[in-house]
Scaffold this active site. Structure first.
Site, PDB file in Angstrom:
ATOM      1  N   SER A  10     -49.165  16.716 -22.533  1.00 58.48           N
ATOM      2  CA  SER A  10     -50.386  17.313 -23.076  1.00 58.48           C
ATOM      3  C   SER A  10     -50.765  18.568 -22.294  1.00 58.48           C
ATOM      4  O   SER A  10     -50.289  18.782 -21.174  1.00 58.48           O
ATOM      5  CB  SER A  10     -51.518  16.287 -23.034  1.00 58.48           C
ATOM      6  OG  SER A  10     -51.586  15.681 -21.760  1.00 58.48           O
ATOM      7  N   GLU A  12     -54.113  21.266 -21.175  1.00 54.79           N
ATOM      8  CA  GLU A  12     -55.571  21.371 -21.025  1.00 54.79           C
ATOM      9  C   GLU A  12     -56.026  22.834 -21.092  1.00 54.79           C
ATOM     10  O   GLU A  12     -55.418  23.708 -20.479  1.00 54.79           O
ATOM     11  CB  GLU A  12     -55.975  20.759 -19.677  1.00 54.79           C
ATOM     12  CG  GLU A  12     -57.474  20.772 -19.438  1.00 54.79           C
ATOM     13  CD  GLU A  12     -57.840  19.969 -18.188  1.00 54.79           C
ATOM     14  OE1 GLU A  12     -57.412  18.806 -18.060  1.00 54.79           O
ATOM     15  OE2 GLU A  12     -58.569  20.532 -17.354  1.00 54.79           O
ATOM     16  N   ASP A 103     -68.006  17.990 -12.407  1.00 53.84           N
ATOM     17  CA  ASP A 103     -68.153  18.673 -11.115  1.00 53.84           C
ATOM     18  C   ASP A 103     -69.632  18.884 -10.834  1.00 53.84           C
ATOM     19  O   ASP A 103     -70.396  19.231 -11.731  1.00 53.84           O
ATOM     20  CB  ASP A 103     -67.472  20.050 -11.180  1.00 53.84           C
ATOM     21  CG  ASP A 103     -65.979  19.935 -10.942  1.00 53.84           C
ATOM     22  OD1 ASP A 103     -65.583  19.079 -10.135  1.00 53.84           O
ATOM     23  OD2 ASP A 103     -65.230  20.699 -11.565  1.00 53.84           O
ATOM     24  N   PHE A 210     -59.650  26.806  -4.856  1.00 55.41           N
ATOM     25  CA  PHE A 210     -60.021  25.689  -5.706  1.00 55.41           C
ATOM     26  C   PHE A 210     -59.547  24.366  -5.090  1.00 55.41           C
ATOM     27  O   PHE A 210     -60.249  23.352  -5.133  1.00 55.41           O
ATOM     28  CB  PHE A 210     -59.394  25.922  -7.086  1.00 55.41           C
ATOM     29  CG  PHE A 210     -59.794  24.910  -8.112  1.00 55.41           C
ATOM     30  CD1 PHE A 210     -61.120  24.755  -8.464  1.00 55.41           C
ATOM     31  CD2 PHE A 210     -58.839  24.109  -8.730  1.00 55.41           C
ATOM     32  CE1 PHE A 210     -61.499  23.816  -9.414  1.00 55.41           C
ATOM     33  CE2 PHE A 210     -59.198  23.166  -9.677  1.00 55.41           C
ATOM     34  CZ  PHE A 210     -60.531  23.020 -10.018  1.00 55.41           C
ATOM     35  N   HIS A 260     -49.510  16.044 -17.825  1.00 56.18           N
ATOM     36  CA  HIS A 260     -50.656  16.752 -18.409  1.00 56.18           C
ATOM     37  C   HIS A 260     -50.762  18.096 -17.684  1.00 56.18           C
ATOM     38  O   HIS A 260     -50.982  18.131 -16.477  1.00 56.18           O
ATOM     39  CB  HIS A 260     -51.932  15.920 -18.199  1.00 56.18           C
ATOM     40  CG  HIS A 260     -53.185  16.569 -18.711  1.00 56.18           C
ATOM     41  ND1 HIS A 260     -53.551  16.571 -20.035  1.00 56.18           N
ATOM     42  CD2 HIS A 260     -54.175  17.232 -18.051  1.00 56.18           C
ATOM     43  CE1 HIS A 260     -54.714  17.198 -20.178  1.00 56.18           C
ATOM     44  NE2 HIS A 260     -55.111  17.618 -18.983  1.00 56.18           N
TER      45      HIS A 260
HETATM   46  P1  FAD Z   1     -66.279   9.436 -10.853  1.00 53.95           P
HETATM   47  O1  FAD Z   1     -65.166   8.561 -11.255  1.00 53.95           O
HETATM   48  O2  FAD Z   1     -67.644   9.103 -11.331  1.00 53.95           O
HETATM   49  O3  FAD Z   1     -66.258   9.511  -9.246  1.00 53.95           O
HETATM   50  C1  FAD Z   1     -67.001  10.505  -8.546  1.00 53.95           C
HETATM   51  C2  FAD Z   1     -67.081  10.124  -7.075  1.00 53.95           C
HETATM   52  O4  FAD Z   1     -67.963   9.023  -6.920  1.00 53.95           O
HETATM   53  C3  FAD Z   1     -65.761   9.664  -6.455  1.00 53.95           C
HETATM   54  O5  FAD Z   1     -65.782  10.045  -5.096  1.00 53.95           O
HETATM   55  C4  FAD Z   1     -65.799   8.161  -6.598  1.00 53.95           C
HETATM   56  O6  FAD Z   1     -64.981   7.512  -5.635  1.00 53.95           O
HETATM   57  C5  FAD Z   1     -67.294   7.889  -6.389  1.00 53.95           C
HETATM   58  N1  FAD Z   1     -67.806   6.746  -7.134  1.00 53.95           N
HETATM   59  C6  FAD Z   1     -67.480   6.370  -8.396  1.00 53.95           C
HETATM   60  N2  FAD Z   1     -68.209   5.308  -8.762  1.00 53.95           N
HETATM   61  C7  FAD Z   1     -69.041   5.025  -7.734  1.00 53.95           C
HETATM   62  C8  FAD Z   1     -70.050   4.043  -7.507  1.00 53.95           C
HETATM   63  N3  FAD Z   1     -70.340   3.127  -8.433  1.00 53.95           N
HETATM   64  N4  FAD Z   1     -70.713   4.043  -6.325  1.00 53.95           N
HETATM   65  C9  FAD Z   1     -70.415   4.963  -5.353  1.00 53.95           C
HETATM   66  N5  FAD Z   1     -69.460   5.918  -5.512  1.00 53.95           N
HETATM   67  C10 FAD Z   1     -68.788   5.938  -6.686  1.00 53.95           C
HETATM   68  N6  FAD Z   1     -64.973  18.444 -14.235  1.00 53.95           N
HETATM   69  C11 FAD Z   1     -65.818  18.992 -15.148  1.00 53.95           C
HETATM   70  O7  FAD Z   1     -66.950  19.378 -14.793  1.00 53.95           O
HETATM   71  N7  FAD Z   1     -65.433  19.110 -16.464  1.00 53.95           N
HETATM   72  C12 FAD Z   1     -64.230  18.695 -16.915  1.00 53.95           C
HETATM   73  O8  FAD Z   1     -63.930  18.808 -18.089  1.00 53.95           O
HETATM   74  C13 FAD Z   1     -63.319  18.111 -15.973  1.00 53.95           C
HETATM   75  N8  FAD Z   1     -62.109  17.636 -16.359  1.00 53.95           N
HETATM   76  C14 FAD Z   1     -61.301  16.998 -15.437  1.00 53.95           C
HETATM   77  C15 FAD Z   1     -60.090  16.427 -15.874  1.00 53.95           C
HETATM   78  C16 FAD Z   1     -59.270  15.763 -14.981  1.00 53.95           C
HETATM   79  C17 FAD Z   1     -57.986  15.150 -15.473  1.00 53.95           C
HETATM   80  C18 FAD Z   1     -59.627  15.675 -13.606  1.00 53.95           C
HETATM   81  C19 FAD Z   1     -58.732  14.991 -12.617  1.00 53.95           C
HETATM   82  C20 FAD Z   1     -60.828  16.224 -13.176  1.00 53.95           C
HETATM   83  C21 FAD Z   1     -61.681  16.879 -14.083  1.00 53.95           C
HETATM   84  N9  FAD Z   1     -62.911  17.413 -13.698  1.00 53.95           N
HETATM   85  C22 FAD Z   1     -63.753  18.001 -14.616  1.00 53.95           C
HETATM   86  C23 FAD Z   1     -63.349  17.329 -12.307  1.00 53.95           C
HETATM   87  C24 FAD Z   1     -64.193  16.058 -12.064  1.00 53.95           C
HETATM   88  O9  FAD Z   1     -65.351  16.083 -12.847  1.00 53.95           O
HETATM   89  C25 FAD Z   1     -64.556  16.031 -10.593  1.00 53.95           C
HETATM   90  O10 FAD Z   1     -63.414  15.720  -9.834  1.00 53.95           O
HETATM   91  C26 FAD Z   1     -65.728  15.146 -10.254  1.00 53.95           C
HETATM   92  O11 FAD Z   1     -66.108  15.467  -8.914  1.00 53.95           O
HETATM   93  C27 FAD Z   1     -65.438  13.652 -10.332  1.00 53.95           C
HETATM   94  O12 FAD Z   1     -65.322  13.244 -11.620  1.00 53.95           O
HETATM   95  P2  FAD Z   1     -64.857  11.735 -11.974  1.00 53.95           P
HETATM   96  O13 FAD Z   1     -64.977  11.578 -13.421  1.00 53.95           O
HETATM   97  O14 FAD Z   1     -63.565  11.428 -11.331  1.00 53.95           O
HETATM   98  O15 FAD Z   1     -66.050  10.956 -11.230  1.00 53.95           O
END
Ligand code: FAD
Length: 281
Positions: A10, A12, A103, A210, A260
């Site tokens: 895929s 992005e 982010d 980055f 990806h």
């Molecule tokens: P989460 O899974 O919510 O985790 C965030 C942090 O909190 C981690 O350190 C985790 O260990 C911790 N955590 C999770 N759950 C808990 C809990 N219950 N209690 C305490 N700590 C917890 N960013 C964007 O803004 N837009 C995008 O479209 C985007 N696309 C992405 C696509 C991919 C494939 C990847 C790998 C990253 C992408 N990102 C994007 C970046 C991403 O949003 C950041 O890395 C963000 O900081 C974490 O997102 P996450 O969904 O992994 O967060």
């Protein structure tokens, strides 16, 4: 390795900010669509800032016949707003999402509360059942905010337990980090496909900056080689394509369930890597 049916390849994109960027992306999409990827995903800006832009690109390329996967986070939106977007996507024939926390912007003046991705996975399952295939993010080199490797894998598992079907990793250049991560996930009972995220090496200065923020490590041997090329962009590009092709080969040989590509809205390097891997044959 992870459970999967067929390998998934895929691409992005991010939503362009200008009409010129949109026109360029149309051309990039046409070039990459010809390679026959499983889907294109489109990122969602921090704080939901690209809600309109993400949807626009998703619908534009869907109308051209591509399978489109929007990224989604709460990003400061209310639950009814997110539910409405989900319903719109469902009505428009979208059946796959990349679900994230998003982010957190570096300016700390924001009052937005960022909700974990696991909460959004739960919310989507509650509101739309099994309609969407849900991908989530994971981090073979650990998410930069995590207190420990085990804690990070534990929170990744929460997303899977909440209903995620598969995952895409943050990019990395060390294949062992990926294989070790997948093994550790399997050891605590996760058997969803974990697809490596692949970042081509093009603009090295941007990539280095980055990478510091997102916790991805650029091995010293790679940065030293790139620095030795100086301003010779052609050599940097050829070296980057070679390094990333070898990484992808190793991942595929080791059983990775797909790749990806973070295209950065550019076709050239990704297309060359794809061709080197013989993925279109
Ligand atoms: P989460 O899974 O919510 O985790 C965030 C942090 O909190 C981690 O350190 C985790 O260990 C911790 N955590 C999770 N759950 C808990 C809990 N219950 N209690 C305490 N700590 C917890 N960013 C964007 O803004 N837009 C995008 O479209 C985007 N696309 C992405 C696509 C991919 C494939 C990847 C790998 C990253 C992408 N990102 C994007 C970046 C991403 O949003 C950041 O890395 C963000 O900081 C974490 O997102 P996450 O969904 O992994 O967060």
């Amino acid at each position: 390795m992870n459970k999967t049916s067929a390998p998934q390849f895929s691409f992005e994109f991010f939503p362009p900010r200008t009409p010129v960027g949109e026109t360029k992306l149309d051309a990039v999409h046409a070039e990459l669509a010809a390679l026959g990827p499983e889907f294109f995903s489109v990122t969602y800006g921090a704080r939901g800032t690209t809600k309109v832009g993400t949807r626009k690109i998703v619908l534009r390329f869907k109308a051209l016949g591509s399978t489109m996967t929007p990224h989604l986070s709460f990003g400061g939106s209310s639950e009814p707003e997110v539910e409405q977007l989900l319903e719109e996507y469902r009505a428009e024939g979208i059946d796959r999402l990349v679900v994230l926390r998003g982010d957190i912007p570096s300016d700390s003046s924001s009052t937005v509360t960022y909700r974990y991705a696991s909460e959004l996975v739960e919310f989507i399952r509650l509101k739309t059942g099994d309609h969407f295939h849900i991908d989530v993010a994971c981090y073979p080199e650990i998410h930069p905010e995590s207190s420990s490797y085990d804690a990070d894998i534990g929170f990744f598992k929460q997303k899977v337990d909440a209903g995620a079907n598969s995952a895409i990793t943050q990019y990395f250049y060390n294949a062992d980090a990926y294989f070790n991560f997948v093994e550790n996930c399997a050891a605590i009972g996760m058997d969803i496909p974990i697809v490596p995220g692949i970042m081509p090496i093009t603009n090295f200065a941007n990539l280095s900056r980055f990478s510091v923020n997102c916790g991805a490590e650029i091995p010293r041997w790679i940065s030293q080689r790139v620095m030795a090329f100086g301003e010779d962009q052609k050599s940097i590009s050829a070296f980057g394509i070679d390094v990333v092709t070898r990484l992808c080969e190793r991942l595929r040989e080791g059983g990775a369930p797909g790749l990806h590509f973070y295209t950065m809205n550019q076709a050239k390097s990704v297309k060359q890597i794809w061709q080197n891997l013989g993925l279109s044959e």
